[in-house]
Each structure stands twice: as C-alpha cells, then as structure tokens.
Design a protein around this motif. Structure first.
Motif, PDB file in Angstrom:
ATOM      1  N   PRO B 280      -8.649 -39.996  -8.480  1.00 37.21           N
ATOM      2  CA  PRO B 280      -8.691 -39.341  -9.320  1.00 37.21           C
ATOM      3  C   PRO B 280      -7.527 -38.513  -9.432  1.00 37.21           C
ATOM      4  CG  PRO B 280     -10.782 -39.010  -7.543  1.00 37.21           C
ATOM      5  CD  PRO B 280      -9.795 -39.340  -6.622  1.00 37.21           C
ATOM      6  N   ALA B 281      -7.797 -39.051 -11.056  1.00 34.41           N
ATOM      7  CA  ALA B 281      -6.630 -38.435 -11.484  1.00 34.41           C
ATOM      8  C   ALA B 281      -7.133 -36.876 -11.914  1.00 34.41           C
ATOM      9  CB  ALA B 281      -6.099 -39.512 -12.777  1.00 34.41           C
ATOM     10  N   LEU B 282      -6.653 -36.011 -12.605  1.00 35.82           N
ATOM     11  CA  LEU B 282      -6.904 -35.320 -12.898  1.00 35.82           C
ATOM     12  C   LEU B 282      -5.705 -34.470 -14.017  1.00 35.82           C
ATOM     13  CD1 LEU B 282      -7.179 -32.375  -9.863  1.00 35.82           C
ATOM     14  CD2 LEU B 282      -9.091 -33.788 -10.909  1.00 35.82           C
ATOM     15  N   SER B 283      -6.849 -34.094 -15.277  1.00 34.25           N
ATOM     16  CA  SER B 283      -6.010 -33.669 -16.641  1.00 34.25           C
ATOM     17  C   SER B 283      -6.258 -32.789 -16.759  1.00 34.25           C
ATOM     18  CB  SER B 283      -6.411 -34.896 -18.039  1.00 34.25           C
ATOM     19  OG  SER B 283      -7.581 -34.744 -17.754  1.00 34.25           O
ATOM     20  N   VAL B 284      -5.007 -32.120 -18.181  1.00 34.73           N
ATOM     21  CA  VAL B 284      -6.162 -30.467 -18.047  1.00 34.73           C
ATOM     22  C   VAL B 284      -6.784 -30.656 -18.769  1.00 34.73           C
ATOM     23  CG1 VAL B 284      -4.535 -28.661 -19.606  1.00 34.73           C
ATOM     24  CG2 VAL B 284      -3.015 -30.313 -17.360  1.00 34.73           C
ATOM     25  N   VAL B 285      -7.177 -29.726 -18.681  1.00 35.78           N
ATOM     26  CA  VAL B 285      -8.646 -28.840 -19.724  1.00 35.78           C
ATOM     27  C   VAL B 285      -8.148 -28.729 -21.318  1.00 35.78           C
ATOM     28  CG1 VAL B 285     -10.174 -27.100 -20.026  1.00 35.78           C
ATOM     29  CG2 VAL B 285      -9.945 -27.708 -17.882  1.00 35.78           C
ATOM     30  N   PRO B 286      -8.476 -30.211 -22.070  1.00 36.08           N
ATOM     31  CA  PRO B 286      -7.923 -29.478 -23.600  1.00 36.08           C
ATOM     32  C   PRO B 286      -8.195 -28.011 -24.380  1.00 36.08           C
ATOM     33  CG  PRO B 286      -9.559 -30.976 -23.256  1.00 36.08           C
ATOM     34  CD  PRO B 286      -9.641 -30.449 -22.294  1.00 36.08           C
ATOM     35  N   GLY B 287      -6.701 -27.738 -24.524  1.00 38.23           N
ATOM     36  CA  GLY B 287      -6.981 -25.928 -25.215  1.00 38.23           C
ATOM     37  C   GLY B 287      -7.496 -24.933 -24.252  1.00 38.23           C
ATOM     38  N   GLY B 288      -6.944 -25.362 -23.020  1.00 39.70           N
ATOM     39  CA  GLY B 288      -7.333 -24.548 -22.460  1.00 39.70           C
ATOM     40  C   GLY B 288      -6.346 -24.017 -20.994  1.00 39.70           C
ATOM     41  N   VAL B 289      -7.848 -23.540 -19.539  1.00 35.56           N
ATOM     42  CA  VAL B 289      -6.873 -23.379 -18.587  1.00 35.56           C
ATOM     43  C   VAL B 289      -7.136 -24.222 -17.535  1.00 35.56           C
ATOM     44  CG1 VAL B 289      -5.963 -21.923 -17.201  1.00 35.56           C
ATOM     45  CG2 VAL B 289      -6.370 -21.456 -19.464  1.00 35.56           C
ATOM     46  N   GLY B 290      -5.932 -24.655 -16.608  1.00 31.68           N
ATOM     47  CA  GLY B 290      -6.398 -25.527 -15.197  1.00 31.68           C
ATOM     48  C   GLY B 290      -6.667 -27.185 -16.147  1.00 31.68           C
ATOM     49  N   HIS B 291      -7.663 -27.824 -15.005  1.00 34.40           N
ATOM     50  CA  HIS B 291      -8.225 -28.921 -14.600  1.00 34.40           C
ATOM     51  C   HIS B 291      -8.867 -29.567 -14.684  1.00 34.40           C
ATOM     52  CE1 HIS B 291      -3.522 -28.804 -13.288  1.00 34.40           C
ATOM     53  NE2 HIS B 291      -3.295 -29.481 -13.894  1.00 34.40           N
ATOM     54  N   GLU B 292      -9.404 -30.566 -15.124  1.00 32.00           N
ATOM     55  CA  GLU B 292     -10.320 -31.447 -15.051  1.00 32.00           C
ATOM     56  C   GLU B 292     -10.336 -33.140 -14.049  1.00 32.00           C
ATOM     57  OE1 GLU B 292     -12.994 -31.377 -19.004  1.00 32.00           O
ATOM     58  OE2 GLU B 292     -11.099 -32.470 -19.153  1.00 32.00           O
ATOM     59  N   LEU B 293     -11.229 -33.233 -14.115  1.00 31.61           N
ATOM     60  CA  LEU B 293     -11.719 -34.686 -14.036  1.00 31.61           C
ATOM     61  C   LEU B 293     -11.089 -35.145 -15.139  1.00 31.61           C
ATOM     62  CD1 LEU B 293     -12.077 -36.264 -11.639  1.00 31.61           C
ATOM     63  CD2 LEU B 293     -14.622 -36.545 -11.853  1.00 31.61           C
ATOM     64  N   ASP B 294     -10.264 -36.986 -14.862  1.00 29.73           N
ATOM     65  CA  ASP B 294     -10.516 -37.684 -16.253  1.00 29.73           C
ATOM     66  C   ASP B 294     -10.637 -38.826 -15.350  1.00 29.73           C
ATOM     67  OD1 ASP B 294      -9.220 -38.901 -17.737  1.00 29.73           O
ATOM     68  OD2 ASP B 294      -7.153 -39.009 -17.550  1.00 29.73           O
ATOM     69  N   TYR B 295     -12.477 -39.031 -16.376  1.00 32.08           N
ATOM     70  CA  TYR B 295     -13.104 -40.473 -16.545  1.00 32.08           C
ATOM     71  C   TYR B 295     -14.215 -40.361 -18.253  1.00 32.08           C
ATOM     72  CZ  TYR B 295     -16.889 -37.022 -16.408  1.00 32.08           C
ATOM     73  OH  TYR B 295     -17.469 -35.573 -16.817  1.00 32.08           O
ATOM     74  N   SER B 296     -14.447 -41.320 -17.713  1.00 31.03           N
ATOM     75  CA  SER B 296     -15.069 -42.258 -19.041  1.00 31.03           C
ATOM     76  C   SER B 296     -15.997 -40.648 -19.203  1.00 31.03           C
ATOM     77  CB  SER B 296     -15.595 -43.240 -18.584  1.00 31.03           C
ATOM     78  OG  SER B 296     -16.459 -43.598 -17.700  1.00 31.03           O
ATOM     79  N   TYR B 297     -16.132 -39.560 -19.557  1.00 30.24           N
ATOM     80  CA  TYR B 297     -17.311 -38.574 -20.562  1.00 30.24           C
ATOM     81  C   TYR B 297     -18.070 -39.513 -20.921  1.00 30.24           C
ATOM     82  CZ  TYR B 297     -19.092 -34.748 -21.693  1.00 30.24           C
ATOM     83  OH  TYR B 297     -20.772 -33.825 -23.199  1.00 30.24           O
ATOM     84  N   SER B 298     -17.496 -39.778 -22.416  1.00 28.73           N
ATOM     85  CA  SER B 298     -18.375 -40.008 -23.019  1.00 28.73           C
ATOM     86  C   SER B 298     -19.308 -41.503 -22.791  1.00 28.73           C
ATOM     87  CB  SER B 298     -17.610 -41.133 -24.391  1.00 28.73           C
ATOM     88  OG  SER B 298     -16.676 -42.627 -24.172  1.00 28.73           O
ATOM     89  N   GLU B 299     -19.009 -42.326 -21.845  1.00 30.16           N
ATOM     90  CA  GLU B 299     -19.508 -42.915 -21.446  1.00 30.16           C
ATOM     91  C   GLU B 299     -21.082 -42.187 -20.642  1.00 30.16           C
ATOM     92  OE1 GLU B 299     -20.391 -46.555 -21.548  1.00 30.16           O
ATOM     93  OE2 GLU B 299     -18.511 -46.517 -22.961  1.00 30.16           O
ATOM     94  N   PHE B 300     -21.080 -41.210 -20.084  1.00 30.37           N
ATOM     95  CA  PHE B 300     -22.178 -40.751 -19.359  1.00 30.37           C
ATOM     96  C   PHE B 300     -23.138 -39.428 -20.488  1.00 30.37           C
ATOM     97  CE2 PHE B 300     -19.122 -41.583 -15.522  1.00 30.37           C
ATOM     98  CZ  PHE B 300     -19.948 -41.854 -14.605  1.00 30.37           C
ATOM     99  N   GLU B 301     -22.229 -39.080 -20.930  1.00 27.78           N
ATOM    100  CA  GLU B 301     -22.548 -38.265 -22.361  1.00 27.78           C
ATOM    101  C   GLU B 301     -23.769 -39.199 -22.991  1.00 27.78           C
ATOM    102  OE1 GLU B 301     -20.136 -37.813 -25.725  1.00 27.78           O
ATOM    103  OE2 GLU B 301     -21.409 -35.759 -26.691  1.00 27.78           O
ATOM    104  N   GLY B 302     -23.257 -40.676 -23.603  1.00 24.13           N
ATOM    105  CA  GLY B 302     -24.504 -41.932 -23.685  1.00 24.13           C
ATOM    106  C   GLY B 302     -25.274 -42.148 -23.102  1.00 24.13           C
ATOM    107  N   PHE B 303     -24.836 -41.480 -21.260  1.00 26.32           N
ATOM    108  CA  PHE B 303     -26.471 -42.049 -21.255  1.00 26.32           C
ATOM    109  C   PHE B 303     -27.315 -41.073 -20.750  1.00 26.32           C
ATOM    110  CE2 PHE B 303     -27.557 -41.819 -16.271  1.00 26.32           C
ATOM    111  CZ  PHE B 303     -27.898 -43.312 -16.235  1.00 26.32           C
TER     112      PHE B 303
END
Lengths: 303, 328
Positions: B280-303
């Motif tokens: 699993p890829a990690l991406s930098v938190v936008p405008g923040g510090v640290g990393h977060e999981l890089d996944y299809s968040y919008s689909e889960f939000e829709g779910f």
C-alpha cells in the motif's frame, strides 16, 4: 401474491438435451432480461435450490463444457417469468399495478415420454407421480423437446425422435382435457433440439433443407415444419388433427435449438466459445433468436 | 438496520474493512460531519479492525483475517436523524428518542459451497432451518456484495474464468434466497432490500477489458454523475456478472422490493516494496504533517453517505426497533 399464473410444462425424453435446453433457456432469460432492463419488460425468478442447479449448468456451458446429467433430485423445477403487458408499457410507473403484468410458471418435468404416457394411463389417486402428472395435464401449454439427432423416417427406432410416444402423449393430453371438460385453449410447442447434429444424409434424401428457415420467413417456416412432421412424425400429426375438433388445441408452434461446437484437445465435441457482438469476453454461440422468440411467444399466448 | 457485507475468498474483505475504517475516521473528523455520524465496534471487533488499519497505514497488507470466517465481524454506523436536528437542544437532552439511526454491519465469507450448504439439506431438499449465521445474512436489509475486479477475465476455459462465472452464480442464488426468505414477512416495509455492489481492487482490472467494452473512459464516472456511473457499472455486470444483474431485478417477483443497486469502485494505490512486491502506498497529508494511506477515499465517503440515505428511508418504527438490537 402473483396473479394470472399460466403453467407451461416442458417434457423431454432421456438424451433429448434437457439440461442443455435449460442452460440455454436460462442464458437467454439473462440476456433478454438484461437487454430490456431499462424498459422493465421482462423479469424472471427461480427458487434458490433451482438456481443452485441452473447456475452450475450455465457455468459449465460458458466454460465450454457440456452440462452434467441431471441429478435425481432435479426431475422437476419451475421458473417464473413476468412480462409487462402491452397496456403496462404505456402506463406511467404510478399507475402500474399487478394486472399490468403477465406471469408464467414454466414447470419442467424431466421424465421420459414413454414412461410419462404409461404413468398417465395407469395413474391412480395413490400413484407416486399423481401430483406431478395432474399438474402437467392441467398446464395451459406443453413444450415437447425432440432430439433432432435421432430423427428417423420409417421404422420407429426408439428413444426420442419417437413418433409413437409423442403421438400417445398428445393423445393423453387430449383425453385428459376431454374427460375433465377443460375448455381452455391448450397450446403445444415442439422444439427440435440438437438441430446442429441432424442426420444430413437423411434430410437430403427426403428433400428437406438442412437449414431451418428464419423466424422472419413465416410461411416458409410453416411449410418446412409441416414437412418435418409429415416425414418424421406422421402419427403425431394424425393425432393432433384428430383432437383439433374435440379439444381446444392451438396449432403447434415450432422452434429449434442448436449450439455451435468445436473439438477440444482430446478430440471431444464441446460447445464453442466465441466473442459475441457488442460484448467482451467469450460466450456460447447458440440459437438465441429462437429462445428469444420462445420467451416472447409465451407472452403473446397469455395476452 | 442489519447489513451484510459478502465476499468470496480473497475478495479483499479484510482490506475493505480496513479502508472503510480509515475512511470513517477521516469522515467523522471532518468538521461538517462531527455531529451527524458515529462509528462503534465492540472491543473484540475493534481490536481486529484497528490492527488491519494499522497494518495498512504502515504500508503493509493486512492478514487475511476474515478468510473462511463463518461468524461475523460486526460494527455500527450511526446517522443523525433529520428530525433530530430540528429538535431544540433541551428536548434532545431528555433522551426521549435516539437521535441516531443505526446501521449494523456484519462481514461474511461466502463461497459457492457455503451457499449450497445454506440452501440444501444432504438429501437435496431446500433447507427450512437456517443456521444463526445464515439467518443473520437473510435478515439483512442491505446486501453489500464485494467483487474482486482484478479477477475479471476474458480468458475462456481458464480456471479464473470458471471461478468468475461461479461467483456470479453464487451471488444470483443468494439474491434468490434473500427474496424467498423475505417474501414471507407480513410488513411490506420489511420486504425492501437495498443492494450494493463494491468492485474492490479496481486499479487491478485489466484496462484493455474496459476499453474493449466501449466505455467512454476506462475509469468510473464521479459519484455525482449517478446515471453515467450506473451505466458504467451495469456494462461490467452485463458482460461478467449477468446472472446477478438479472436476479436483482427478478427477485421482485417474490413480492420483495429491490432498491436500485448502488455501485462503488475501491482501490489502494500501491508501490513496489524492497522485496519487489506491491504494498500500500502512503501519501503526504495535504497541508499537514505525516503520511496517510493513498486510497479511493471518495468512494468510501460515497459508501458512507449512501447508507445515510438508506437510514433516512427506513420507517421510524423499524429504526426504533433495530436501534436496540445492535448495541447488545
């Protein structure tokens, strides 16, 4: 619950291709239902136990394998078709009620014709098959599967393709309707299964085309089927004529079923898998237009 | 309202739950959602879910925790009732009503043999007495089918193709069973089923297959474009899972109402690890510090939002009745 259910029985002898017929009919139901899903014209339902059997037949066919011979528990099953009636198509969703639909129960009996005829003759109240036979005899429609690969002229060779057994069956249905005073219209459908596997020499020698006329060629098709019956089913034809005046039989409707085959690595004949137009992936190539016409014909009969 | 999440072996159930957990954490923390959404899982379930989540955010695939799982892993989503937001705060404090409509999720592993066992007795008759696990699935008003998109194949006569056909048959048979089971209920409101189909691992689907389907673009349209999205999903279903699509329509013949199927497409972006395997890829938190999981968040939000719609549609008496059960 459901209204105006019309029962249709499907009978076929051993080796008449019932499993393949069921698999192809199921495949056609899916195609027809998904083609018309936006218009909601056609739906079907089968109980989970039946689905469990049919889905495995379908999987085998679409994997290029013949279905296994039905298990002993799979001698009878039913599928419900629901068609939107022509008046329903014009109604807005708000006005659609149950009577805008036509429901058909397709009851399939996996019984040999000869045994079935004997059972009907010897049926008593306590017969093990009494319930099934009574249901069969009270059906509005009967579909008889005929194994075209066994069609033979002259002497009856036994098995299906058996003119005498079919004639006796027609007689049994006629008798039953006459005795019970059933004035309902009874319609008969004959389906020539395995039409891709006919004895071509026999057809040629009887001056019958090896090509079943298209559904659009109505007159040609009618003549062709009459020729087939005259050559291969003279007793059945005579029996039908005998009952036409007495029982409310509609003229027989004919369809054929064929499936494209190929040789596998071991040299066995198996269903061929081809890319279907407009679809991705491989599918069986079979006489879908005939099955589609059958589905539509059942609706037309009920309407 | 009970909801069953159903998936074949290795359909990505464990990862799906891990991602859904990650999504709900993010969703709950969004200021606009803070007062309207709640998540709860019992300590034993939370232990599994949070472990899965931790593994994912550390860039590792979770263990196949739910493989062969016959009992359920369950958790709850709570959505603030629209009516509750209109009631003055002093009335809310009286606890006269539960301000949240609760959706109870259960996760089930379903393979063809499980369904066969569920519906037929050894002598070939239809089962009348269901096991507790089967009853929980059949009592579920929402069915979430997970379909592993990476297993979509056009290779006829291959084992993968046969497995795909079988899974289609399994889902269709289950829809038939659910329709039959629910048709016996007296209350029409209880005879409504909400189907949801989630294509997991959608980044692994063969792009050529999507292109060959003449889809305008080989990726799902955005959530706001519901019509195009349904067309996109139904094209995949018609080609590869036609039995399920037909039965979701035909199930209504049993006098059970089936809502329009909702479709979601999930994935986790991957990178190749030191061992040469994708992780699993990690991406930098936008405008923040640290990393977060890089996944299809919008689909889960829709779910998550889709279940709010379902919760809103539930008649109040059902909501009240079922609000008591999941908390036990």
């Amino acid at each position: 619950m459901m209204l105006d259910v019309m029962d249709v029985a499907v009978v076929g002898d051993d080796g008449s291709g019932k499993e393949t017929f069921i698999g192809l009919l199921y495949s056609s139901q899916i195609r027809y239902s998904n083609e018309n899903r936006n218009k909601n014209l056609f739906k079907f339902y089968a109980s989970p136990l039946i689905m469990n059997e049919i889905t495995s037949i379908y999987s085998r066919l679409r994997s290029g394998e013949w279905p296994e011979k039905s298990s002993s528990t799979f001698t009878e099953f039913s599928v419900t078709f629901r068609y939107m009636s022509s008046s329903g198509i014009r109604l807005s969703k708000f006005f659609k009620k149950d009577n805008t639909y036509t429901n058909i129960n397709l009851n399939v009996y996996f019984h040999g014709l000869t045994e079935l005829v004997e059972s009907i003759r010897g049926m008593t109240q306590s017969s093990a098959d009494a319930g099934t036979i009574r249901k069969l005899l009270s059906s509005r429609g009967v579909i008889i599967l005929i194994d075209s690969s066994k069609l033979s002229a002259g002497e009856v060779t036994g098995g299906y393709g058996n003119d005498r057994a079919t004639a006796k069956f027609v007689n049994a249905i006629g008798n039953s309707a006459w005795f019970t005073g059933n004035a309902k219209q009874i319609f008969l459908i004959m389906i020539f299964t395995k039409f891709d596997n006919i004895n071509r020499e026999l057809f040629r020698s009887n001056s019958i085309s090896e090509q079943f006329p298209l559904l659009t060629e109505v007159e040609k098709r009618k003549k062709y089927c009459e020729d087939l019956m005259t050559k291969f089913f003279p007793e059945t034809l005579a029996e039908l004529k005998r009952w036409y005046g007495t029982v409310n039989y509609t003229p027989v409707t004919y369809f054929y079923s064929s499936i494209l085959t190929e040789f596998d690595k071991e040299g066995n004949v198996v269903p061929a898998l081809k890319e279907r137009k407009g679809m991705v992936g491989n599918d069986i190539e079979y006489s879908y237009n005939e099955y589609r016409a059958l589905i539509e014909y059942l609706r037309a009969v009920e309407n | 309202m009970p909801t069953a999440v159903l998936g074949d072996r290795a359909a990505g159930k464990t990862t799906f739950i891990g991602l859904l957990y990650a999504a709900q954490v993010k969703y709950t923390d969004e200021p606009s959602n803070r007062d309207i959404f709640r998540f709860y899982a019992a300590p034993s379930a939370l232990n599994i879910i949070s472990r899965t989540y931790t593994e994912l955010v550390e860039g590792r695939w979770p263990d196949a925790t739910l493989k062969g799982q016959t009992t359920t892993l369950s958790f709850l989503f709570g959505y603030k009732k629209t009516m509750a937001t209109l009631i003055p705060r002093w009335v809310q404090k009286k606890n006269w009503m539960n301000p949240f409509a609760i959706i109870g999720f259960g996760i089930y592993d379903v393979a063809g043999e499980d369904i066969t066992d569920m519906i037929r007795t050894p002598d070939g008759r239809q089962t009348e007495n269901f096991t507790d696990a089967a009853k929980k699935v059949l009592e579920s008003r929402t069915l979430v089918f997970l379909i592993d998109a990476s297993r979509i194949t056009t290779q006829a006569r291959s084992k993968e193709h046969h497995d795909m056909l079988n899974y289609d048959g399994t889902m269709a048979t289950l829809v038939s069973l659910v329709a039959q089971y629910n048709s016996k209920k007296d209350d029409p409101a209880e005879r409504k089923i909400y189907p949801v189909i989630v294509f997991t691992k959608f980044d692994k689907v063969d792009r050529n297959v999507l292109i060959k389907m003449n889809l305008k673009e080989p990726y799902p349209p955005p959530l706001r474009d519901g019509k195009r999205r349904t067309e996109f999903a139904e094209k995949i279903m018609t080609n590869f899972f036609p039995q399920t699509l037909a039965l979701l329509k035909g199930g209504s013949l049993m006098n059970v109402s089936f809502d329009n199927t909702a479709y979601f497409f999930t994935h986790v972006n991957t990178v190749f690890g030191d061992d040469g395997f994708p992780s699993p890829a990690l991406s930098v938190v936008p405008g923040g510090v640290g990393h977060e999981l890089d996944y299809s968040y919008s689909e889960f939000e829709g779910f998550i939002t889709h279940f709010k719609k379902i919760a809103d549609e539930m008649p109040d008496e059902i909501k009240e009745d079922e609000e008591i059960k999941p908390n036990k």
